[in-house]
Design a protein around this motif. Structure first.
Motif: not given
Length: 229
Positions: A127-129, A173-174, A198-201, A204-212
């Motif tokens: 979740l943190a990643e 984050a990378n 970690f890479i999977g998370a 997911v975070g990158a996709a969320l960031g893209w949407a935001l």
């Protein structure tokens, strides 16, 4: 030397520098402050924040200073760039991070490769990643799409330095640096078994960031993306 070759070289060298800073400062912190994990983390975060800002400044005009596969992928998706960029940037970023980790090991008289034994597992770390990566993408592309990409170096350095402490995973984050860190069994390392989750998370975070970014900053300023972690 063609522009493409220079860009790929910039991504390789910048990624190697990033890994050397992260892993090297982790080794130094471990040796300088044995027994005090909090101080070790502070030293590691401080060096990473400063080093990352400098690397972005150095390589921004060469390659955009991504040093991070998710930054490259989101840049392509947001700005309709050619996907062939990923085919050259991503291998350079991963190989650069591996080379930088090996270099850091050697600079501190450690074996060139020692597989990390630091297990980083648990839903809270994943979740943190995801949170750390989404935040990184938002910081970078908020600046790019509002014409303030010249502020990326200090902003990204500051964000990553802070995220070392406000995330339980210490904000990798990378995906590229995640792979690189498994080559060093030191303070900043990650066990191979923990890498794929970690890479999977991070994805997911990158996709969320893209949407935001799409939601909050729909207009694109005519600037080149510059930044990583």
């Amino acid at each position: 030397m063609s522009r493409t070759v220079r860009a790929v070289a910039g991504e390789f060298l910048g990624s190697a520098g990033l890994a050397a800073v992260v892993v090297g400062s982790g080794i130094a912190a471990q040796r300088l402050s044995p027994g005090d994990v909090g101080l070790q983390l502070l030293e590691n975060a401080f060096a990473t924040a400063l080093g990352l800002g400098v690397l972005i400044l150095v390589f921004a005009a060469v390659s955009g200073a991504h040093f991070n596969p998710v930054v490259t992928l989101v840049d392509i998706a947001l700005h309709r760039k050619k996907w062939s960029t990923a085919a050259t940037y991503l291998p350079a970023q991963v190989l650069g991070c591996i080379a930088g980790a090996v270099l850091a090991n050697l600079m501190f008289a450690a074996p060139a490769v020692t597989w990390s034994t630091t297990e980083r597992s648990g839903w809270h770390l994943l979740l943190a990643e995801a949170v750390a990566t989404a935040g990184l993408i938002l910081v970078i592309f908020a600046l790019v799409r509002t014409g303030r990409s010249h502020l990326a170096a200090p902003a990204v350095g500051a964000y990553i330095g802070a995220a070392y402490f406000f995330t339980s995973s210490t904000s990798f984050a990378n995906p590229a640096i995640t792979v690189g860190r498994m080559f060093s069994d030191t303070f900043a390392g990650i066990a191979p078994a923990s890498v794929l989750p970690f890479i999977g998370a991070q994805l997911v975070g990158a996709a969320l960031g893209w949407a935001l970014v799409r939601l909050l900053f729909p207009a694109t300023a005519p600037q080149r993306v510059a930044a990583v972690a």
